[in-house]
Write a protein that holds these residues in place. Structure first.
Motif, PDB file in Angstrom:
ATOM      1  N   SER A  63       0.896  -1.267  -0.464  1.00  9.52           N
ATOM      2  CA  SER A  63      -0.067   0.200  -0.380  1.00  9.52           C
ATOM      3  C   SER A  63       0.561   0.910  -0.075  1.00  9.52           C
ATOM      4  CB  SER A  63      -0.877  -0.192   1.224  1.00  9.52           C
ATOM      5  OG  SER A  63      -0.375   0.155   3.027  1.00  9.52           O
ATOM      6  N   LEU A  64       1.948   1.326   0.638  1.00  7.73           N
ATOM      7  CA  LEU A  64       2.879   2.221  -0.390  1.00  7.73           C
ATOM      8  C   LEU A  64       3.434   2.433  -1.239  1.00  7.73           C
ATOM      9  CD1 LEU A  64       4.865   1.121   3.305  1.00  7.73           C
ATOM     10  CD2 LEU A  64       2.622   3.744   3.112  1.00  7.73           C
ATOM     11  N   ALA A  65       3.124   3.646  -2.067  1.00  5.84           N
ATOM     12  CA  ALA A  65       3.537   3.885  -3.463  1.00  5.84           C
ATOM     13  C   ALA A  65       3.979   1.906  -3.876  1.00  5.84           C
ATOM     14  CB  ALA A  65       5.056   4.231  -3.152  1.00  5.84           C
ATOM     15  N   PRO A  66       3.960   1.183  -4.362  1.00  6.03           N
ATOM     16  CA  PRO A  66       4.432  -0.047  -4.899  1.00  6.03           C
ATOM     17  C   PRO A  66       4.478   0.740  -6.386  1.00  6.03           C
ATOM     18  CG  PRO A  66       1.704   0.289  -4.607  1.00  6.03           C
ATOM     19  CD  PRO A  66       2.291   1.067  -4.319  1.00  6.03           C
ATOM     20  N   THR A  67       5.205   0.198  -6.226  1.00  8.27           N
ATOM     21  CA  THR A  67       6.803   0.882  -7.696  1.00  8.27           C
ATOM     22  C   THR A  67       7.003  -1.094  -8.216  1.00  8.27           C
ATOM     23  OG1 THR A  67       7.187   2.817  -7.026  1.00  8.27           O
ATOM     24  CG2 THR A  67       8.722   1.953  -8.584  1.00  8.27           C
ATOM     25  N   VAL A  68       6.996  -1.156  -9.616  1.00  4.15           N
ATOM     26  CA  VAL A  68       7.970  -2.010 -10.572  1.00  4.15           C
ATOM     27  C   VAL A  68       9.151  -1.135 -11.317  1.00  4.15           C
ATOM     28  CG1 VAL A  68       8.093  -3.083 -12.602  1.00  4.15           C
ATOM     29  CG2 VAL A  68       5.673  -2.537 -11.573  1.00  4.15           C
ATOM     30  N   ILE A  69       9.685  -1.804 -10.446  1.00  6.23           N
ATOM     31  CA  ILE A  69      11.526  -1.381 -11.816  1.00  6.23           C
ATOM     32  C   ILE A  69      12.190  -3.014 -12.519  1.00  6.23           C
ATOM     33  CG2 ILE A  69      13.560  -1.195 -11.329  1.00  6.23           C
ATOM     34  CD1 ILE A  69      13.324   0.361  -8.886  1.00  6.23           C
ATOM     35  N   PHE A  82      10.745  -6.082 -11.396  1.00  7.58           N
ATOM     36  CA  PHE A  82      10.330  -6.681  -9.511  1.00  7.58           C
ATOM     37  C   PHE A  82       9.564  -5.667  -9.107  1.00  7.58           C
ATOM     38  CE2 PHE A  82      14.415  -7.599 -10.101  1.00  7.58           C
ATOM     39  CZ  PHE A  82      15.200  -9.271  -9.708  1.00  7.58           C
ATOM     40  N   LYS A  83       8.839  -5.776  -8.062  1.00  8.55           N
ATOM     41  CA  LYS A  83       7.777  -5.340  -7.394  1.00  8.55           C
ATOM     42  C   LYS A  83       7.567  -4.595  -5.650  1.00  8.55           C
ATOM     43  CE  LYS A  83       2.281  -3.829  -7.727  1.00  8.55           C
ATOM     44  NZ  LYS A  83       1.070  -4.707  -8.185  1.00  8.55           N
ATOM     45  N   GLY A  84       7.505  -3.150  -5.477  1.00  7.93           N
ATOM     46  CA  GLY A  84       7.487  -3.695  -3.799  1.00  7.93           C
ATOM     47  C   GLY A  84       7.296  -1.653  -3.829  1.00  7.93           C
ATOM     48  N   PRO A  85       7.335  -1.651  -2.342  1.00  9.63           N
ATOM     49  CA  PRO A  85       7.418  -0.153  -2.095  1.00  9.63           C
ATOM     50  C   PRO A  85       8.231   0.516  -2.464  1.00  9.63           C
ATOM     51  CG  PRO A  85       7.841  -1.265   0.148  1.00  9.63           C
ATOM     52  CD  PRO A  85       7.657  -2.619  -1.076  1.00  9.63           C
ATOM     53  N   LEU A  86       8.885   2.066  -2.602  1.00  5.31           N
ATOM     54  CA  LEU A  86       9.333   3.083  -2.646  1.00  5.31           C
ATOM     55  C   LEU A  86       9.630   2.467  -1.416  1.00  5.31           C
ATOM     56  CD1 LEU A  86       8.185   5.919  -4.444  1.00  5.31           C
ATOM     57  CD2 LEU A  86      10.367   4.566  -5.531  1.00  5.31           C
ATOM     58  N   ALA A  87      11.482   2.719  -1.144  1.00  4.36           N
ATOM     59  CA  ALA A  87      12.174   2.382   0.817  1.00  4.36           C
ATOM     60  C   ALA A  87      12.195   3.955   1.090  1.00  4.36           C
ATOM     61  CB  ALA A  87      13.316   2.414   0.413  1.00  4.36           C
ATOM     62  N   ALA A  93       6.515   6.068   6.450  1.00  2.00           N
ATOM     63  CA  ALA A  93       5.513   5.252   6.624  1.00  2.00           C
ATOM     64  C   ALA A  93       5.839   5.351   7.953  1.00  2.00           C
ATOM     65  CB  ALA A  93       5.793   4.423   5.962  1.00  2.00           C
ATOM     66  N   ALA A  94       7.539   5.426   8.446  1.00  2.00           N
ATOM     67  CA  ALA A  94       7.423   4.604   9.881  1.00  2.00           C
ATOM     68  C   ALA A  94       7.779   5.617  10.664  1.00  2.00           C
ATOM     69  CB  ALA A  94       8.180   4.270   9.843  1.00  2.00           C
ATOM     70  N   TYR A 121      17.338   7.801  -6.076  1.00  2.00           N
ATOM     71  CA  TYR A 121      16.876   6.839  -7.113  1.00  2.00           C
ATOM     72  C   TYR A 121      15.474   6.284  -5.920  1.00  2.00           C
ATOM     73  CZ  TYR A 121      22.098   7.460  -8.264  1.00  2.00           C
ATOM     74  OH  TYR A 121      22.943   7.464  -8.856  1.00  2.00           O
ATOM     75  N   ASP A 122      14.922   5.794  -6.955  1.00  2.00           N
ATOM     76  CA  ASP A 122      13.408   5.056  -7.036  1.00  2.00           C
ATOM     77  C   ASP A 122      13.953   3.744  -5.951  1.00  2.00           C
ATOM     78  OD1 ASP A 122      12.263   7.386  -6.975  1.00  2.00           O
ATOM     79  OD2 ASP A 122      11.677   6.796  -9.261  1.00  2.00           O
ATOM     80  N   VAL A 123      14.603   3.383  -4.982  1.00  2.00           N
ATOM     81  CA  VAL A 123      15.302   2.662  -4.609  1.00  2.00           C
ATOM     82  C   VAL A 123      13.843   1.871  -4.073  1.00  2.00           C
ATOM     83  CG1 VAL A 123      16.317   0.934  -3.133  1.00  2.00           C
ATOM     84  CG2 VAL A 123      17.214   3.166  -4.261  1.00  2.00           C
ATOM     85  N   ILE A 124      13.665   0.355  -4.245  1.00  2.00           N
ATOM     86  CA  ILE A 124      12.197  -0.133  -3.811  1.00  2.00           C
ATOM     87  C   ILE A 124      12.771  -1.217  -2.830  1.00  2.00           C
ATOM     88  CG2 ILE A 124      10.711   0.222  -5.820  1.00  2.00           C
ATOM     89  CD1 ILE A 124      11.192  -2.485  -6.989  1.00  2.00           C
TER      90      ILE A 124
END
Ligand SMILES: Nc1nc2c(c(=O)[nH]1)N[C@H]1C(S)=C(S)[C@@H](COP(=O)(O)O)O[C@H]1N2
Ligand SMILES: [Mo]
Length: 173
Positions: A63-69, A82-87, A93-94, A121-124
């Motif tokens: 739910s936290l800025a899901p991003t595909v690289i 690869f898919k996951g939230p932006l770091a 969020a924390a 960078y858009d690290v995920i």
């Protein structure tokens, strides 16, 4: 006087609700996770949901800025999706406000990663590869993924060292 009162109304009825609905505030109200916990945030964090840590399951992470690289990596063959939230979204969020974090893996490997990387960078935090969860025996459950193909300058020893797989905890010192 009238102007001041108008300003108060403006703040109370317009600006305050906007602030209350900001993504940060929503994220701050994460309930304890229902699914399997993939990632824990610990240390100097503002928003917790289990004791003094923030525990995130797959749904919360996605739910936290899901991003595909789509990229190759030094550890995988060919190009993967690869898919996951932006770091940076996870740290926001924390409520993390530090210069670097310690990324800890299940195998006790640990890397000190400057938070600036996540803004440069858009690290995920990859939790899916080619549509499937990433198994622990692979690079999972969470893999710090830099966009290597888009930024070939990232293919160096420093960034390799920060590319932690089997991630379990991100600690804000
Ligand atoms: N979980 C985990 N992630 C890790 C490591 C590790 O030992 N465990 N090694 C790091 C280091 S120091 C580097 S250089 C690369 C290792 O990649 P290589 O062994 O394929 O060169 O992954 C990084 N991520
Ligand atoms: Mo390394």
């Amino acid at each position: 006087m009238l102007l001041t009162r108008r300003c108060c109304y403006l703040f109370a009825f317009c600006l305050l609700p906007l602030w209350a609905l900001s993504p940060l505030t929503l994220a701050a109200s994460f309930p304890p996770p229902e699914g399997e916990v993939l990632l824990r945030l610990s240390g100097q964090i503002e928003h917790t949901n289990v004791g003094d840590e923030l525990h995130l399951d797959r749904a919360m992470l996605m739910s936290l800025a899901p991003t595909v690289i789509e990229t190759g990596t030094p550890w995988t063959e060919g190009v993967s999706r690869f898919k996951g939230p932006l770091a940076r979204a996870v740290l926001e969020a924390a409520g993390v406000n530090v210069e670097h974090v310690r990324v800890r893996a299940l195998d006790d490997f640990e890397a000190k990663v400057p938070v600036s990387d996540f803004h440069d960078y858009d690290v995920i935090l990859a939790i899916e590869r080619d549509g499937e969860p990433i198994a622990v025996r692979d690079l999972g459950p969470v893999f710090v993924l830099y966009p290597f193909d888009e930024h070939p300058e990232l293919l160096n020893e420093t960034i390799r060292f920060r590319s932690v797989w089997h991630v379990g905890t991100i600690h804000a010192p």
